[in-house]
Motif scaffolding. Structure first.
Motif, PDB file in Angstrom:
ATOM      1  N   THR A 157       2.291   1.925  -3.542  1.00 13.52           N
ATOM      2  CA  THR A 157       1.332   2.452  -4.514  1.00 13.52           C
ATOM      3  C   THR A 157       0.894   3.877  -4.197  1.00 13.52           C
ATOM      4  O   THR A 157       0.394   4.574  -5.070  1.00 13.52           O
ATOM      5  CB  THR A 157       0.092   1.542  -4.588  1.00 13.52           C
ATOM      6  N   ARG A 158       1.091   4.333  -2.937  1.00 13.53           N
ATOM      7  CA  ARG A 158       0.640   5.678  -2.548  1.00 13.53           C
ATOM      8  C   ARG A 158       1.778   6.702  -2.547  1.00 13.53           C
ATOM      9  O   ARG A 158       1.586   7.812  -2.064  1.00 13.53           O
ATOM     10  CB  ARG A 158       0.004   5.633  -1.158  1.00 13.53           C
ATOM     11  N   ARG A 159       2.943   6.345  -3.058  1.00 13.31           N
ATOM     12  CA  ARG A 159       4.067   7.275  -3.027  1.00 13.31           C
ATOM     13  C   ARG A 159       3.721   8.580  -3.744  1.00 13.31           C
ATOM     14  O   ARG A 159       3.148   8.564  -4.838  1.00 13.31           O
ATOM     15  CB  ARG A 159       5.296   6.653  -3.670  1.00 13.31           C
ATOM     16  N   ALA A 160       4.072   9.693  -3.129  1.00  9.68           N
ATOM     17  CA  ALA A 160       3.756  11.007  -3.696  1.00  9.68           C
ATOM     18  C   ALA A 160       4.810  11.419  -4.718  1.00  9.68           C
ATOM     19  O   ALA A 160       5.957  10.945  -4.699  1.00  9.68           O
ATOM     20  CB  ALA A 160       3.684  12.050  -2.579  1.00  9.68           C
ATOM     21  N   ALA A 175       0.833  -1.209   0.000  1.00  4.99           N
ATOM     22  CA  ALA A 175       0.000   0.000   0.000  1.00  4.99           C
ATOM     23  C   ALA A 175       0.865   1.255   0.000  1.00  4.99           C
ATOM     24  O   ALA A 175       0.585   2.227  -0.722  1.00  4.99           O
ATOM     25  CB  ALA A 175      -0.928  -0.007   1.211  1.00  4.99           C
TER      26      ALA A 175
END
Length: 431
Positions: free
Chosen positions: A42-45, A39
């Protein structure tokens, strides 16, 4: 009557209970850790850039513009009278447009107006203009325009060497019989008066006649392909127009320096790309279904495979990272690292990863590292090549396409050399 357990049986089983429960508890802990890691990946900014740098030789742009000047009008300009001697006239035409350095955020263009006699050069005027680009990050494009209206604000200059050259020309065409009556000083004074009027009061009319029917001397549009951009910066290098693009991707920024890859052919367009951009674009392709997301333990694409893949780039040893997560059943997280060697052969990228290594393991799953790099790793570079190939130029209505002719990899980035070729025109249907 209910049977009772044998005395002491509870005491025998009690020490075994933690051992019986441990695998389930451990597996639950591993699964939670793996799921959280997946998770977070996939959420890396997006990270600040720039992430892409394009170096376009001024000479390449100048040559592409040159072809449009052949059809521009000429103006006839009578030479000054020398008493009863008629010295004829000169042809005046725009000879070239050359791109050159300018203040930050703009690019220079030197327009040369040639004066010729019987097809031979006599002297030349120079008009130095500055072009402010139109930058459109959302469309991934840069446009440079220099129109006739822009040149109406630019005053021509005549370098001292050109003034001297014109005076020598006038002396050379004075007939022999008249030379005894006309001294050199008189001819030089006449030449100076003529040139002063040329760049002064007579110039607006000459300029308007030269530009009659002309919309743009320069109209260049550069399309940086299908990369999500937030910002484009234009810089004037010593020999290249440089475009620095910031991408909305979780990728490390390029190091400072010039946009041109070190040691690349200065005649070609140069492209530097953060390795993180290549990885992030591969992940976008996985998310959209262009690249398979699920794989089996052998590293082969499998819609029912237990492993979900992702790609990363970390500057340093074995920079290309391929991750694989199994979040159900036998939970595990695997990280492979490798150093890609890339070259352009026959118009395509050839990728080899000889040191693919399984670097990190969470859980008890084991797979072969080399197979992963022969599949997903290569597809990452296929996407990188497609980005380079997607760079397009439109110069005065003519389309040019980029083609990768050389490629290299450093610990932090990918580097390409691109050749531009005029795009084929669609065939005209026969009637």
């Amino acid at each position: 009557m209910r049977a009772r357990p044998a005395p002491g049986l509870g005491l025998v089983l009690a020490p075994l209970i933690p051992l019986l429960l441990a695998p389930a508890g451990c597996a639950s802990s591993v699964c939670s850790k793996v799921q959280a890691d997946r998770a977070a990946f996939t959420r890396r900014a997006a990270t600040p850039g720039p992430h892409l740098a394009l170096a376009v030789p001024y000479a390449t742009l100048s040559q592409s513009v040159q072809r449009s000047l052949a059809g521009m009008p000429q103006v006839r300009l009578p030479l000054p009278d020398l008493g009863p001697v008629d010295l004829g006239s000169l042809a005046v035409a725009i000879r070239s447009v050359a791109f050159r350095p300018a203040p930050a955020g703009s690019v220079g263009a030197r327009v040369t107006v040639a004066l010729t006699s019987q097809g031979k050069p006599v002297t030349a005027l120079e008009l130095d203009a500055v072009i402010a680009p139109r930058l459109d990050p959302r469309e991934g494009s840069v446009r440079l325009r220099l129109g006739a209206a822009d040149l109406r604000e630019v005053r021509p200059s005549l370098p001292p060497a050109e003034r001297k050259r014109f005076a020598e020309f006038l002396l050379s065409i004075v007939p022999g019989a008249a030379r005894a009556l006309v001294g050199r000083e008189q001819v030089e004074a006449l030449a100076e008066t003529f040139l002063r009027e040329l760049v002064g009061g007579r110039w607006p009319q000459i300029r308007d006649n030269l530009l009659q029917g002309t919309d743009d001397l320069v109209d260049v549009e550069i399309d940086l392909g299908d990369v999500p951009l937030t910002k484009i910066e234009l810089k004037s290098g010593a020999a290249d127009l440089e475009l620095w693009a910031h991408a909305a991707l979780p990728a490390a920024a390029l190091s400072s320096g010039t946009a041109r890859p070190a040691g690349s052919d200065a005649r070609l367009v140069g492209l530097r790309m953060s390795g993180g951009v290549a990885a992030a674009l591969a992940n976008r392709a996985i998310a959209s279904g262009q690249i398979p997301e699920r794989y089996n333990r052998d590293g082969a694409p499998d819609p029912r495979g237990e492993l979900v893949a992702g790609v990363d780039w970390r500057a340093g040893e074995r920079p290309l990272k391929v991750h694989a997560w199994s979040t159900e059943g036998t939970c595990a997280r695997l990280t492979f690292g490798g150093t890609p060697k890339v070259g352009a052969r026959g118009g395509e990228l050839a990728v080899d990863v000889a040191d693919g290594t399984l670097e990190e393991v969470t859980g008890a799953l084991r797979v072969r590292a080399a197979v992963w790099f022969s599949g997903l790793g290569r597809q990452t570079f296929t996407i990188s090549e497609s980005v380079a190939d997607a760079i397009e130029f439109e110069i005065l209505g003519v389309d040019y396409r980029a083609r990768v002719v050389a490629a290299a990899v450093s610990p932090a980035e990918l580097e390409f050399s691109l050749a531009l070729a005029e795009a084929p025109q669609p065939a005209t249907p026969r009637r």
